[in-house]
Motif scaffolding. Structure first.
Motif, PDB file in Angstrom:
ATOM      1  N   THR A 110       0.820  -1.209   0.000  1.00 58.90           N
ATOM      2  CA  THR A 110       0.000   0.000   0.000  1.00 58.90           C
ATOM      3  C   THR A 110       0.857   1.263   0.000  1.00 58.90           C
ATOM      4  OG1 THR A 110      -1.716  -1.198   1.222  1.00 58.90           O
ATOM      5  CG2 THR A 110      -1.846   1.196   1.258  1.00 58.90           C
ATOM      6  N   PHE A 111       0.329   2.346  -0.601  1.00 55.84           N
ATOM      7  CA  PHE A 111       0.985   3.651  -0.506  1.00 55.84           C
ATOM      8  C   PHE A 111       1.286   3.964   0.959  1.00 55.84           C
ATOM      9  CE2 PHE A 111      -1.185   4.472  -4.606  1.00 55.84           C
ATOM     10  CZ  PHE A 111      -0.163   5.085  -5.323  1.00 55.84           C
ATOM     11  N   PRO A 112       2.520   4.324   1.292  1.00 51.51           N
ATOM     12  CA  PRO A 112       2.838   4.669   2.688  1.00 51.51           C
ATOM     13  C   PRO A 112       1.958   5.780   3.241  1.00 51.51           C
ATOM     14  CG  PRO A 112       4.856   4.371   1.432  1.00 51.51           C
ATOM     15  CD  PRO A 112       3.713   4.324   0.434  1.00 51.51           C
ATOM     16  N   SER A 113       1.591   6.755   2.401  1.00 49.75           N
ATOM     17  CA  SER A 113       0.761   7.865   2.877  1.00 49.75           C
ATOM     18  C   SER A 113      -0.626   7.383   3.295  1.00 49.75           C
ATOM     19  CB  SER A 113       0.638   8.936   1.794  1.00 49.75           C
ATOM     20  OG  SER A 113       0.067   8.404   0.611  1.00 49.75           O
ATOM     21  N   ILE A 114      -1.120   6.326   2.636  1.00 51.86           N
ATOM     22  CA  ILE A 114      -2.427   5.785   3.009  1.00 51.86           C
ATOM     23  C   ILE A 114      -2.337   5.041   4.336  1.00 51.86           C
ATOM     24  CG2 ILE A 114      -4.186   4.081   2.364  1.00 51.86           C
ATOM     25  CD1 ILE A 114      -3.896   4.972  -0.496  1.00 51.86           C
ATOM     26  N   ILE A 115      -1.282   4.258   4.496  1.00 55.62           N
ATOM     27  CA  ILE A 115      -1.082   3.579   5.785  1.00 55.62           C
ATOM     28  C   ILE A 115      -0.985   4.612   6.903  1.00 55.62           C
ATOM     29  CG2 ILE A 115       0.520   2.169   7.144  1.00 55.62           C
ATOM     30  CD1 ILE A 115      -1.136   0.581   5.105  1.00 55.62           C
ATOM     31  N   GLN A 116      -0.305   5.709   6.637  1.00 52.91           N
ATOM     32  CA  GLN A 116      -0.181   6.778   7.632  1.00 52.91           C
ATOM     33  C   GLN A 116      -1.550   7.351   7.983  1.00 52.91           C
ATOM     34  OE1 GLN A 116       2.257  10.055   6.349  1.00 52.91           O
ATOM     35  NE2 GLN A 116       2.046  11.168   8.266  1.00 52.91           N
TER      36      GLN A 116
END
Length: 417
Positions: A110-116
């Protein structure tokens, strides 16, 4: 054959993590995509032996939020998995299971920004359902007819919309409008308004350090410009339009431009659409010299801590967040996935040509300031979209409404967010 193999592999993967002998009866609360999830869940049930009952949530976000509050306040054990926007996670954090240690390959894909965005105080409270972002839909046939290019600034949009609207009306279509958007007082108006404001360097309601920044000259100018659209290039009723009302005007062939989420792309190309094959999409405009500031929307799947079947519920959210299900959602619903590789997947691009354009929105798009406002977000959000809707409706000027908004936010903040 490819579809069969993919389904077979997916079933095997689920069976590997699932204990069929301990089949459970689960509930999953969702609204958007209800029929899609019914079909996907049938695969999960076949592979695991678990049974899943779908709870159909209302369309209005405020109604969903109220229902969630009731369930969690009561410690309701009958609801296991829920679809939830990232902006609500902070408010319900104490009622949700931390999925960080059981997410498997989902985090890495997953996009790291989404996990964040799905993480609160170090706890991964949701696995990704979809990412979302807006596009500027435009009638390519009409722009070509009048020798116009897709607008890159809000002023260009205003001028082009007015010119084509007036010429189309003179040519015999009195119902043509230049631009439709979502002006109803709710969460989507917050997204629209912040796109106007942020792309004009007018701030983000509050900044990362908690400073209230919304009452400024650039934000005032952005809202006054939008107010000027109402009744000129946008229908007077746009102040009560949500997604579907604006799509209705657009899809009937009576709008030159529309600001809308990606879900409208496949619907606009349906056989019963008056704009089938006549439109294209572009990034949202911005003020001259500024960058487009599309609002990034994220939704995920959460597991209630009151669930009596947490193990099986985690298996369900892991399945729903899988690459296979996200690809199906992109193909069938036009949903933007949370997995980077799917934006370039040949099948996805063939079905939804806008996907490669939207890949940059995930890390480049602007997020709502819900993480800063934490549990006070919902009240602050209501204050904001009410002030914007009042401005669009002619109930006070933008300057007056933003000054009042600043005072309300200051009282709400108190000693801190």
């Amino acid at each position: 054959m490819k579809s069969f193999v993919r389904t077979l592999c997916l079933s095997a993967a689920i069976a590997f993590v699932a204990n069929v002998a301990s089949a459970a009866e689960l509930t999953f609360a969702t609204g958007y995509g209800f029929d899609f999830f019914a079909a996907e869940i049938a695969k999960f049930e076949k592979a695991t032996g678990n049974k899943v009952t779908l709870i159909h949530l209302p369309a209005a976000p405020s109604a969903v939020l109220s229902q969630y509050r009731l369930w969690f306040a009561a410690g309701d054990k009958s609801v296991d998995v829920l679809a939830m926007k990232d902006i609500w996670l902070s408010a319900f954090a104490d009622h949700l299971v931390d999925l960080k240690g059981v997410a498997g390959d989902v985090i890495g894909e997953t996009f790291p920004s989404i996990i964040q965005s799905l993480t609160v105080d170090g706890r991964l409270l949701a696995l990704p359902r979809y990412s979302d972002g807006p596009l500027l839909f435009y009638r390519k046939d009409l722009l070509e007819k009048y020798g116009k290019a897709p607008p890159k600034t809000w002023d260009e949009l205003t001028a082009t919309a007015k010119e084509i609207q007036d010429k189309e009306r003179a040519a015999g279509n009195p119902d043509m409008w230049g631009f439709v958007f979502q002006g109803k007082g709710n969460d989507t108006l917050t997204c629209n308004a912040l796109e106007w404001i942020r792309s004009s360097r007018g701030g983000n309601i509050v900044e990362q350090d908690g400073t209230i920044s919304i009452n400024n000259e650039k934000a005032v100018a952005a809202l006054e410009r939008a107010k000027g659209w109402v009744g000129t290039i946008s229908p007077p009723g746009v102040v009560s339009y949500g997604e579907e009302e604006s799509r209705g005007v657009w899809q009937s062939g009576n709008a030159v431009f529309m600001r809308q989420w990606t879900y409208a792309y496949p619907l606009s190309n349906a056989d019963d659409s008056a704009v089938e094959g006549k439109f294209d999409v572009a990034p949202l405009p911005a003020d001259t010299g500024e960058l487009s500031a599309p609002t990034l929307g994220i939704a995920g799947y959460v597991v209630s801590k009151y669930s009596e079947h947490q193990k099986e519920a985690i298996e369900l959210v892991t399945f729903l967040a899988s690459k296979e299900v996200q690809k199906d959602a992109a193909l069938q619903l036009g949903d933007m996935p949370a997995i980077p590789s799917l934006f370039d997947d040949p099948d996805v691009v063939a079905a939804q040509p806008f996907m490669p354009m939207m890949k940059g929105v995930i890390d480049g798009g602007a997020k709502l300031p819900s993480a800063v406002l934490k549990t006070k977000w919902n009240e602050a959000n209501t204050y904001f979209y009410t002030a914007v809707n009042d401005t669009l409706s002619g109930k006070g000027t933008a300057a007056e409404n933003l000054e009042e908004l600043e005072a309300k936010l200051t009282d709400l903040k108190g000693s801190g967010w």
